[in-house]
Design an enzyme around this catalytic site. Structure first.
Site, PDB file in Angstrom:
ATOM      1  N   HIS A 112       0.846  -1.198   0.000  1.00  0.00           N
ATOM      2  CA  HIS A 112       0.000   0.000   0.000  1.00  0.00           C
ATOM      3  C   HIS A 112       0.871   1.234   0.000  1.00  0.00           C
ATOM      4  CE1 HIS A 112      -3.695  -2.261   0.929  1.00  0.00           C
ATOM      5  NE2 HIS A 112      -2.871  -3.042   1.614  1.00  0.00           N
ATOM      6  N   THR A 121      12.884 -10.463   0.965  1.00  0.00           N
ATOM      7  CA  THR A 121      12.552  -9.096   0.553  1.00  0.00           C
ATOM      8  C   THR A 121      13.228  -8.696  -0.746  1.00  0.00           C
ATOM      9  OG1 THR A 121      14.399  -8.197   1.828  1.00  0.00           O
ATOM     10  CG2 THR A 121      12.273  -8.375   2.956  1.00  0.00           C
TER      11      THR A 121
END
Ligand SMILES: CC(C)(COP(=O)(O)OP(=O)(O)OC[C@H]1O[C@@H](n2cnc3c(N)ncnc32)[C@H](O)[C@@H]1OP(=O)(O)O)[C@@H](O)C(=O)NCCC(=O)NCCS
Length: 129
Positions: A27, A79
């Site tokens: 987001h 990641t």
């Protein structure tokens, strides 16, 4: 759990142990005067190439490619992309080794392991005079 909105590609013979998750969504949160829920949803695909093994509780985050033949240790949070044939563990996941018998890094990625690299075609044998 797979959050697949951004696109997930999983190769052949991939093992994914329990409680692992693959995520392609995040987001935008640049603005503090607007709820995060009202800011854009961002997506980035995940690719897990052939013959990988993800241990228990692995989390794969958006935009990551896990190269062919990798082992991702239990509990890792991936990641960043991981090069083929790596062993990676931890939070965030770090490459701690390369699998024994892995092809040399300069070998074409789709070459099967433990095989000699492609040979040039046989040269034509010159005709005897
Ligand atoms: C990543 C893994 C394959 C490595 O196995 P291994 O090569 O036998 O590694 P070792 O047990 O010899 O450990 C080597 C080092 O890595 C560390 N390590 C091993 N697995 C780790 C993990 N998941 N996260 C963080 N560190 C880890 C060990 O503590 C050890 O550290 P040290 O050298 O400082 O003592 C294994 O530990 C693992 O996570 N397997 C997943 C098992 C699983 O989830 N099974 C579910 C059914 S498929």
């Amino acid at each position: 759990m797979v959050y697949g909105n951004g696109g997930v590609t999983i190769g052949r013979n991939v093992l994914i142990a329990g409680h692992s998750s693959i995520n392609t969504v995040s987001h935008a949160a640049e603005r503090c005067d607007v709820p995060i829920n009202d800011q854009p949803v961002l997506t980035d695909p995940v690719v897990i190439e052939d013959d990988c093994w993800l241990g228990l509780n692995v989390v794969v985050l958006q935009g990551v490619t896990i190269g062919r033949g990798c082992i991702i240790g239990a509990g890792a949070v991936v990641t960043r992309s991981i090069p083929p044939w790596s062993i990676a563990v931890g939070v965030p996941a770090r490459v701690v080794g390369r699998r024994e018998g892995a092809p040399p890094p300069d070998q074409p990625p789709n070459q099967p392991p433990n095989q000699p690299p492609d040979q040039p075609p046989d040269q034509p044998v010159g005709e005897a005079e």
